[in-house]
Scaffold this motif. Structure first.
Motif, PDB file in Angstrom:
ATOM      1  N   SER A  16      35.902  24.529  33.331  1.00 22.96           N
ATOM      2  CA  SER A  16      36.471  25.801  32.857  1.00 22.96           C
ATOM      3  C   SER A  16      36.360  26.880  33.928  1.00 22.96           C
ATOM      4  O   SER A  16      37.305  27.661  34.137  1.00 22.96           O
ATOM      5  N   LYS A  17      35.221  26.929  34.604  1.00 29.93           N
ATOM      6  CA  LYS A  17      35.030  27.943  35.648  1.00 29.93           C
ATOM      7  C   LYS A  17      36.020  27.734  36.789  1.00 29.93           C
ATOM      8  O   LYS A  17      36.649  28.690  37.269  1.00 29.93           O
ATOM      9  N   LYS A  18      36.179  26.475  37.229  1.00 27.32           N
ATOM     10  CA  LYS A  18      37.094  26.188  38.330  1.00 27.32           C
ATOM     11  C   LYS A  18      38.540  26.446  37.926  1.00 27.32           C
ATOM     12  O   LYS A  18      39.328  27.014  38.706  1.00 27.32           O
ATOM     13  N   ALA A  19      38.912  26.054  36.707  1.00 32.48           N
ATOM     14  CA  ALA A  19      40.278  26.273  36.243  1.00 32.48           C
ATOM     15  C   ALA A  19      40.584  27.768  36.133  1.00 32.48           C
ATOM     16  O   ALA A  19      41.696  28.215  36.458  1.00 32.48           O
ATOM     17  N   THR A  20      39.602  28.554  35.694  1.00 31.32           N
ATOM     18  CA  THR A  20      39.781  30.006  35.602  1.00 31.32           C
ATOM     19  C   THR A  20      39.977  30.607  36.991  1.00 31.32           C
ATOM     20  O   THR A  20      40.839  31.478  37.192  1.00 31.32           O
ATOM     21  N   GLU A  21      39.187  30.163  37.954  1.00 32.12           N
ATOM     22  CA  GLU A  21      39.318  30.667  39.327  1.00 32.12           C
ATOM     23  C   GLU A  21      40.692  30.327  39.901  1.00 32.12           C
ATOM     24  O   GLU A  21      41.330  31.170  40.563  1.00 32.12           O
ATOM     25  N   ASN A  22      41.160  29.108  39.656  1.00 33.13           N
ATOM     26  CA  ASN A  22      42.486  28.723  40.153  1.00 33.13           C
ATOM     27  C   ASN A  22      43.575  29.578  39.525  1.00 33.13           C
ATOM     28  O   ASN A  22      44.543  29.982  40.188  1.00 33.13           O
ATOM     29  N   ASN A  23      43.407  29.869  38.231  1.00 40.36           N
ATOM     30  CA  ASN A  23      44.396  30.689  37.538  1.00 40.36           C
ATOM     31  C   ASN A  23      44.416  32.113  38.100  1.00 40.36           C
ATOM     32  O   ASN A  23      45.476  32.731  38.251  1.00 40.36           O
ATOM     33  N   LEU A  24      43.232  32.659  38.412  1.00 43.74           N
ATOM     34  CA  LEU A  24      43.158  34.005  38.983  1.00 43.74           C
ATOM     35  C   LEU A  24      43.790  34.052  40.371  1.00 43.74           C
ATOM     36  O   LEU A  24      44.468  35.033  40.735  1.00 43.74           O
ATOM     37  N   VAL A  25      43.559  33.007  41.154  1.00 44.46           N
ATOM     38  CA  VAL A  25      44.149  32.958  42.506  1.00 44.46           C
ATOM     39  C   VAL A  25      45.666  32.937  42.410  1.00 44.46           C
ATOM     40  O   VAL A  25      46.373  33.597  43.190  1.00 44.46           O
ATOM     41  N   GLU A  26      46.204  32.156  41.466  1.00 44.88           N
ATOM     42  CA  GLU A  26      47.652  32.097  41.281  1.00 44.88           C
ATOM     43  C   GLU A  26      48.235  33.461  40.917  1.00 44.88           C
ATOM     44  O   GLU A  26      49.381  33.773  41.246  1.00 44.88           O
ATOM     45  N   LYS A  27      47.427  34.278  40.235  1.00 49.07           N
ATOM     46  CA  LYS A  27      47.886  35.604  39.829  1.00 49.07           C
ATOM     47  C   LYS A  27      47.606  36.664  40.894  1.00 49.07           C
ATOM     48  O   LYS A  27      47.784  37.854  40.666  1.00 49.07           O
ATOM     49  N   GLY A  28      47.123  36.234  42.059  1.00 53.95           N
ATOM     50  CA  GLY A  28      46.905  37.149  43.161  1.00 53.95           C
ATOM     51  C   GLY A  28      45.585  37.891  43.136  1.00 53.95           C
ATOM     52  O   GLY A  28      45.439  38.925  43.796  1.00 53.95           O
ATOM     53  N   VAL A  29      44.612  37.410  42.395  1.00 55.06           N
ATOM     54  CA  VAL A  29      43.307  38.063  42.309  1.00 55.06           C
ATOM     55  C   VAL A  29      42.403  37.507  43.406  1.00 55.06           C
ATOM     56  O   VAL A  29      42.303  36.290  43.584  1.00 55.06           O
ATOM     57  N   ASP A  30      41.753  38.413  44.146  1.00 54.65           N
ATOM     58  CA  ASP A  30      40.797  38.001  45.176  1.00 54.65           C
ATOM     59  C   ASP A  30      39.457  37.684  44.493  1.00 54.65           C
ATOM     60  O   ASP A  30      38.818  38.565  43.914  1.00 54.65           O
ATOM     61  N   LEU A  31      39.029  36.440  44.589  1.00 55.82           N
ATOM     62  CA  LEU A  31      37.802  36.022  43.907  1.00 55.82           C
ATOM     63  C   LEU A  31      36.567  36.720  44.457  1.00 55.82           C
ATOM     64  O   LEU A  31      35.618  36.994  43.723  1.00 55.82           O
ATOM     65  N   GLN A  32      36.554  37.000  45.762  1.00 53.95           N
ATOM     66  CA  GLN A  32      35.401  37.667  46.348  1.00 53.95           C
ATOM     67  C   GLN A  32      35.281  39.091  45.823  1.00 53.95           C
ATOM     68  O   GLN A  32      34.178  39.565  45.525  1.00 53.95           O
ATOM     69  N   ASP A  33      36.441  39.775  45.706  1.00 59.08           N
ATOM     70  CA  ASP A  33      36.415  41.130  45.134  1.00 59.08           C
ATOM     71  C   ASP A  33      35.934  41.093  43.686  1.00 59.08           C
ATOM     72  O   ASP A  33      35.179  41.978  43.240  1.00 59.08           O
ATOM     73  N   LEU A  34      36.374  40.068  42.980  1.00 61.77           N
ATOM     74  CA  LEU A  34      35.952  39.935  41.584  1.00 61.77           C
ATOM     75  C   LEU A  34      34.446  39.685  41.486  1.00 61.77           C
ATOM     76  O   LEU A  34      33.766  40.265  40.634  1.00 61.77           O
ATOM     77  N   GLU A  35      33.922  38.860  42.391  1.00 59.87           N
ATOM     78  CA  GLU A  35      32.487  38.580  42.377  1.00 59.87           C
ATOM     79  C   GLU A  35      31.686  39.809  42.769  1.00 59.87           C
ATOM     80  O   GLU A  35      30.621  40.072  42.188  1.00 59.87           O
ATOM     81  N   ASP A  36      32.187  40.542  43.750  1.00 62.73           N
ATOM     82  CA  ASP A  36      31.491  41.759  44.170  1.00 62.73           C
ATOM     83  C   ASP A  36      31.474  42.816  43.069  1.00 62.73           C
ATOM     84  O   ASP A  36      30.547  43.634  42.998  1.00 62.73           O
TER      85      ASP A  36
END
Length: 431
Positions: free
Chosen positions: A132-152
């Protein structure tokens, strides 16, 4: 009164000098602690076992990379293998399970587990969390979300528990209260059942041997009944004290010799997980010190004595009414039911709302108050008048129940060869 003390002394010495009593007093802790240590040892062996899992990853995003070998699971990865062949390989190798990863119609990961037996809940939850965590991250990347910014930007809230008077408590404080209250209530229930049955068997034995006919010729039945209850209770307290001392010694010795963490169990995992640092441990110690310990200790003995004498009088009456232990079964349900109901109310009502209507009412009813009130006290929200009323009702009911039990006892101990029923007992109460 002199005869009463003689009966108490006789009952006590007969019990503590009995060979079976002596053997069980010293052997029972060995058996009990041995079972605990055995369970702990088997659990440690089971937890140290590494299980083999077959992994067939046919997903487009390579979700199989999430599964890495650890102390619990080792993954046997299969490439370019059909599902049927993978199932056959996993089954022939005797592996724990086969994980098959594919993509569904929406290009999202789909996992299927094949196994002979149902996998453990922790295994399934861990796998679902990873995917679920990996699938959510992939979905966010597809929508143009920077995962590092989200983590920060992620913030973990810190919750501090504090009373109105300013005392800081730990997140495990509720578990501490539940553990202490539950232990006190369950201990009292077991004492009532074990030693209540001991009183009942003693009455049946004397009635069967016709010894009681000689005794009642010089002692009033009420004195005989009270002496039997008191003497047996003192013997039980002696045995219980020895069990506590020996049990503590054996646990310390066993833990030191075998290195087994015997007291680990799923019920306290949340409390243990919340106490991983010294600050949290200090808060737990403070929680224990903030509990009404003096009230808990005093009330334990008050309800311990009151609850035992109340039920012991009932057990004595039942023993006098029958000719064998087999005949007691028809009378035991009304005795056991209030005890089980008290435990149920304690764990499902008191722990959730110690001042709720159900918890308060059952802490006043004499047949349930010893257990329910002991479970309420650690939560520290009981007024002095509630305690006074509960204790007053309990000890008043002892007098009433003992009076009724004495009437049954007076007639029952001299009745032989006749099956007693509820209708017969009601007649005896009129005499």
């Amino acid at each position: 009164m002199d005869k009463l003390w003689l009966i108490i002394r006789r009952e006590y010495l007969n019990k503590v000098r009995n060979r079976t009593f002596v053997i069980m007093t010293f052997v029972s802790p060995l058996i009990f602690i041995g079972v605990i240590l055995l369970i702990g040892w088997l659990t440690s062996i089971n937890s140290s076992e590494t299980r083999q899992v077959t992994l067939l990853d046919q997903s487009a995003s390579g979700y199989g990379q999430l599964f890495e070998d650890n102390s619990d699971f080792e993954y046997q990865r299969l490439d370019n293998v059909e599902l049927e062949n993978a199932i056959a390989i996993s089954e022939s190798d005797g592996n724990y399970a086969l994980i098959h990863l594919t993509d569904d119609d929406q290009n999202k990961v789909k996992a299927t587990i094949y196994s002979n037996d149902s996998p453990s809940t922790s295994f399934i939850n861990s796998m679902e969390e990873k995917l679920s965590k990996k699938a959510t991250e992939n979905n966010l990347v597809e929508k143009g979300v920077d995962l590092q910014d989200l983590e920060d930007a992620r913030v973990k809230a810190k919750v501090i528990l504090q009373t109105y008077s300013g005392v800081v408590s730990s997140k495990a404080s509720s578990w501490v209260k539940i553990a202490l209250g539950g232990a006190a209530g369950y201990l009292l229930m077991m004492f009532i059942i074990i030693y209540g049955n001991m009183v009942m068997r003693s009455v049946i034995e004397e009635k069967t041997n016709r010894i009681v006919e000689i005794i009642v010729s010089s002692v009033k039945p009420i004195y005989l009944m009270l002496g039997k209850i008191t003497g047996t209770s003192l013997a039980g307290i002696t045995q219980f004290a020895i069990w506590v001392i020996l049990g503590f010694i054996l646990i310390m010795v066993g833990s030191a010799v075998f290195g087994v963490e015997a007291f680990q169990n799923p019920a306290n995992q949340e409390m243990v997980s919340q106490a991983q640092n010294m600050d949290e441990m200090q808060l737990i110690v403070n929680d224990i010190m903030q509990l009404p310990l003096a009230t808990m200790i005093i009330c334990f003995f008050v309800y311990f004595i009151g609850g035992y004498f109340l039920y012991a009088a009932i057990y004595t009456a039942i023993g006098a009414a029958v000719d064998s232990e087999t005949d007691t079964q028809q009378f035991m349900l009304p005795v056991i039911l209030p005890l089980m109901l008290a435990i149920y109310v304690g764990f499902f009502s008191v722990m959730d709302n110690p001042n709720g209507t159900v918890a308060v009412i059952f802490s006043y009813i004499p047949l349930t108050s010893p257990i329910v009130m002991l479970m309420r006290i650690p939560f520290g929200e009981i007024t002095w008048w509630q305690l006074t009323l509960s204790i007053l009702l309990l000890y008043t009911s002892i007098i009433f129940v003992a009076y009724l039990a004495a009437k049954i006892y007076r007639i029952g101990i001299l009745m032989y060869g006749k099956k007693t029923n509820w209708k017969e007992l009601y007649k005896w109460l009129k005499y």
